[in-house]
Scaffold this active site. Sequence first.
Site, PDB file in Angstrom:
ATOM      1  CB  CYS A  35      -4.685   7.786  -5.249  1.00  0.00           C
ATOM      2  SG  CYS A  35      -3.296   7.098  -6.163  1.00  0.00           S
ATOM      3  CG  ASP A  37      -0.348   7.522  -4.441  1.00  0.00           C
ATOM      4  OD1 ASP A  37      -0.479   8.596  -3.823  1.00  0.00           O
ATOM      5  OD2 ASP A  37      -0.685   6.437  -3.980  1.00  0.00           O
ATOM      6  CB  CYS A  60      -0.506   3.701  -1.056  1.00  0.00           C
ATOM      7  SG  CYS A  60      -0.457   2.573  -2.456  1.00  0.00           S
ATOM      8  CB  CYS A 104      -1.072   0.403  -5.820  1.00  0.00           C
ATOM      9  SG  CYS A 104      -2.536   0.855  -4.859  1.00  0.00           S
TER      10      CYS A 104
HETATM   11 FE1  FES Z   1      -2.439   5.467  -5.057  1.00  0.00          FE
HETATM   12 FE2  FES Z   1      -1.906   3.033  -4.163  1.00  0.00          FE
HETATM   13  S1  FES Z   1      -3.461   4.385  -3.465  1.00  0.00           S
HETATM   14  S2  FES Z   1      -1.056   4.047  -5.886  1.00  0.00           S
END
Ligand code: FES
Length: 128
Positions: A35, A37, A60, A104
């Site tokens: 993702c 992140d 997120c 996550c």
């Molecule tokens: Fe990337 Fe939650 S969607 S850490």
Amino acid sequence: MERYSEKIMDHFKNPRNVGEMVNPSGVGNAGNPVCGDTMQLHIKVADNIIIDAKFKTFGCGAAIATSSMMTELIINRTIDEAMAVSNKTVADALGGLSQAKMHCSVLAEQALGSAIDDYHTRRKEADL
Ligand code: FES
């Protein structure tokens, strides 16, 4: 749409210990390649106890909430106690995460491991 517990929403809307620190004892970074992140964690250690922790997470809601809760769980803990804090520990402390969002919480666990590794490296270098 994903439903979050009240505790998760609280830590997402009012994250604890956000930021960075001057002269940290260790800095850890983690990223989720899927993702994109990311999380950065700063820890301050004195007498083998984590006396402060600050984080910055670009991610997120679940990533921010788990980062926030993780800092609360490790402050005033010894390094060994902090190393025992897993992503599951953090998720449980938040009242649980859905299977789809468990990944996550791994950011927080990896950033913590990275910060503790960095702390040990800095200590070794200081002893040389
Ligand atoms: Fe990337 Fe939650 S969607 S850490």
